[in-house]
Motif scaffolding. Structure first.
Motif, PDB file in Angstrom:
ATOM      1  N   ALA A   1       0.856  -1.192   0.000  1.00 31.67           N
ATOM      2  CA  ALA A   1       0.000   0.000   0.000  1.00 31.67           C
ATOM      3  C   ALA A   1       0.888   1.237   0.000  1.00 31.67           C
ATOM      4  O   ALA A   1       2.034   1.184   0.453  1.00 31.67           O
ATOM      5  CB  ALA A   1      -0.894   0.003   1.237  1.00 31.67           C
ATOM      6  N   PRO A   2       0.385   2.349  -0.523  1.00 24.76           N
ATOM      7  CA  PRO A   2       1.195   3.579  -0.515  1.00 24.76           C
ATOM      8  C   PRO A   2       1.547   3.989   0.914  1.00 24.76           C
ATOM      9  O   PRO A   2       0.699   3.923   1.806  1.00 24.76           O
ATOM     10  CB  PRO A   2       0.294   4.622  -1.154  1.00 24.76           C
ATOM     11  CG  PRO A   2      -0.765   3.862  -1.861  1.00 24.76           C
ATOM     12  CD  PRO A   2      -0.909   2.556  -1.153  1.00 24.76           C
ATOM     13  N   PRO A   3       2.787   4.388   1.159  1.00 21.48           N
ATOM     14  CA  PRO A   3       3.181   4.831   2.507  1.00 21.48           C
ATOM     15  C   PRO A   3       2.650   6.226   2.805  1.00 21.48           C
ATOM     16  O   PRO A   3       2.262   6.960   1.904  1.00 21.48           O
ATOM     17  CB  PRO A   3       4.710   4.826   2.432  1.00 21.48           C
ATOM     18  CG  PRO A   3       4.999   5.084   0.992  1.00 21.48           C
ATOM     19  CD  PRO A   3       3.903   4.425   0.221  1.00 21.48           C
ATOM     20  N   SER A   4       2.653   6.575   4.078  1.00 23.68           N
ATOM     21  CA  SER A   4       2.296   7.946   4.455  1.00 23.68           C
ATOM     22  C   SER A   4       3.423   8.863   3.993  1.00 23.68           C
ATOM     23  O   SER A   4       4.521   8.417   3.666  1.00 23.68           O
ATOM     24  CB  SER A   4       2.130   8.043   5.976  1.00 23.68           C
ATOM     25  OG  SER A   4       3.386   7.866   6.612  1.00 23.68           O
ATOM     26  N   ARG A   5       3.154  10.160   3.974  1.00 22.18           N
ATOM     27  CA  ARG A   5       4.190  11.102   3.520  1.00 22.18           C
ATOM     28  C   ARG A   5       5.407  11.054   4.439  1.00 22.18           C
ATOM     29  O   ARG A   5       6.543  11.129   3.984  1.00 22.18           O
ATOM     30  CB  ARG A   5       3.623  12.519   3.456  1.00 22.18           C
ATOM     31  CG  ARG A   5       2.623  12.679   2.315  1.00 22.18           C
ATOM     32  CD  ARG A   5       2.171  14.105   2.138  1.00 22.18           C
ATOM     33  NE  ARG A   5       3.248  14.826   1.479  1.00 22.18           N
ATOM     34  CZ  ARG A   5       3.532  16.098   1.745  1.00 22.18           C
ATOM     35  NH1 ARG A   5       2.848  16.781   2.608  1.00 22.18           N
ATOM     36  NH2 ARG A   5       4.525  16.696   1.114  1.00 22.18           N
TER      37      ARG A   5
ATOM     38  N   MET B   1       8.897   9.014  -9.685  1.00 19.96           N
ATOM     39  CA  MET B   1       7.474   9.205 -10.001  1.00 19.96           C
ATOM     40  C   MET B   1       6.606   8.946  -8.775  1.00 19.96           C
ATOM     41  O   MET B   1       5.621   9.656  -8.539  1.00 19.96           O
ATOM     42  CB  MET B   1       7.060   8.285 -11.148  1.00 19.96           C
ATOM     43  CG  MET B   1       7.652   8.682 -12.468  1.00 19.96           C
ATOM     44  SD  MET B   1       7.040   7.783 -13.926  1.00 19.96           S
ATOM     45  CE  MET B   1       6.743   6.152 -13.357  1.00 19.96           C
ATOM     46  N   ALA B   2       6.960   7.943  -7.989  1.00 22.67           N
ATOM     47  CA  ALA B   2       6.190   7.623  -6.786  1.00 22.67           C
ATOM     48  C   ALA B   2       6.264   8.771  -5.785  1.00 22.67           C
ATOM     49  O   ALA B   2       5.250   9.159  -5.196  1.00 22.67           O
ATOM     50  CB  ALA B   2       6.710   6.333  -6.166  1.00 22.67           C
ATOM     51  N   ARG B   3       7.449   9.317  -5.595  1.00 23.02           N
ATOM     52  CA  ARG B   3       7.598  10.446  -4.666  1.00 23.02           C
ATOM     53  C   ARG B   3       6.828  11.670  -5.152  1.00 23.02           C
ATOM     54  O   ARG B   3       6.211  12.382  -4.364  1.00 23.02           O
ATOM     55  CB  ARG B   3       9.063  10.801  -4.481  1.00 23.02           C
ATOM     56  CG  ARG B   3       9.812   9.750  -3.711  1.00 23.02           C
ATOM     57  CD  ARG B   3      11.242  10.124  -3.453  1.00 23.02           C
ATOM     58  NE  ARG B   3      11.943   9.022  -2.846  1.00 23.02           N
ATOM     59  CZ  ARG B   3      11.842   8.661  -1.576  1.00 23.02           C
ATOM     60  NH1 ARG B   3      11.066   9.349  -0.768  1.00 23.02           N
ATOM     61  NH2 ARG B   3      12.502   7.625  -1.102  1.00 23.02           N
ATOM     62  N   LYS B   4       6.835  11.893  -6.459  1.00 22.61           N
ATOM     63  CA  LYS B   4       6.096  13.019  -7.023  1.00 22.61           C
ATOM     64  C   LYS B   4       4.593  12.833  -6.792  1.00 22.61           C
ATOM     65  O   LYS B   4       3.887  13.778  -6.443  1.00 22.61           O
ATOM     66  CB  LYS B   4       6.382  13.141  -8.521  1.00 22.61           C
ATOM     67  CG  LYS B   4       5.866  14.430  -9.130  1.00 22.61           C
ATOM     68  CD  LYS B   4       6.228  14.541 -10.594  1.00 22.61           C
ATOM     69  CE  LYS B   4       7.710  14.830 -10.699  1.00 22.61           C
ATOM     70  NZ  LYS B   4       8.121  15.148 -12.081  1.00 22.61           N
ATOM     71  N   GLN B   5       4.107  11.608  -6.961  1.00 18.29           N
ATOM     72  CA  GLN B   5       2.684  11.341  -6.752  1.00 18.29           C
ATOM     73  C   GLN B   5       2.291  11.556  -5.290  1.00 18.29           C
ATOM     74  O   GLN B   5       1.213  12.063  -4.999  1.00 18.29           O
ATOM     75  CB  GLN B   5       2.329   9.918  -7.168  1.00 18.29           C
ATOM     76  CG  GLN B   5       0.859   9.622  -7.007  1.00 18.29           C
ATOM     77  CD  GLN B   5       0.492   8.196  -7.324  1.00 18.29           C
ATOM     78  OE1 GLN B   5       1.351   7.351  -7.529  1.00 18.29           O
ATOM     79  NE2 GLN B   5      -0.785   7.916  -7.359  1.00 18.29           N
ATOM     80  N   LEU B   6       3.177  11.190  -4.367  1.00 22.44           N
ATOM     81  CA  LEU B   6       2.892  11.345  -2.941  1.00 22.44           C
ATOM     82  C   LEU B   6       3.151  12.762  -2.441  1.00 22.44           C
ATOM     83  O   LEU B   6       2.788  13.099  -1.317  1.00 22.44           O
ATOM     84  CB  LEU B   6       3.732  10.365  -2.128  1.00 22.44           C
ATOM     85  CG  LEU B   6       3.420   8.883  -2.325  1.00 22.44           C
ATOM     86  CD1 LEU B   6       4.454   8.038  -1.607  1.00 22.44           C
ATOM     87  CD2 LEU B   6       2.020   8.558  -1.828  1.00 22.44           C
ATOM     88  N   GLY B   7       3.819  13.591  -3.253  1.00 23.16           N
ATOM     89  CA  GLY B   7       4.136  14.953  -2.837  1.00 23.16           C
ATOM     90  C   GLY B   7       5.309  15.012  -1.879  1.00 23.16           C
ATOM     91  O   GLY B   7       5.391  15.901  -1.041  1.00 23.16           O
TER      92      GLY B   7
END
Length: 72
Positions: A11-15, A42-48
């Motif tokens: 699952a996506p991690p929290s910021r 790309m993953a870091r960009k999606q998560l901000g």
């Protein structure tokens, strides 16, 4: 929005978690390190979350001179 890569823990991690961890994605889905690096960005960009910098491991504080070389 759906992300096309598998997250490391399913699952996506929290910021906060994403900022602390170097790798967010499951490494078994990549053939080489360059693909993995691009997908991580790309993953870091999606998560901000900001991308890690090349010098983040270096201390920003100055280092003291060895005792025998200190100015008196």
């Amino acid at each position: 929005m759906d992300f096309k890569y598998r997250w490391k823990n399913g699952a996506p991690p929290s910021r906060d978690e994403a900022a602390r961890n170097q790798h967010l994605l499951d490494e078994s889905q990549f053939n080489n390190e360059q693909d993995r690096t691009l997908a991580e960005e790309m993953a870091r960009k999606q998560l901000g979350v900001p991308a890690p910098t090349l010098d983040e491991e270096r201390s920003i504080l100055p280092k003291a001179a060895p005792p025998d070389q200190q100015q008196k």
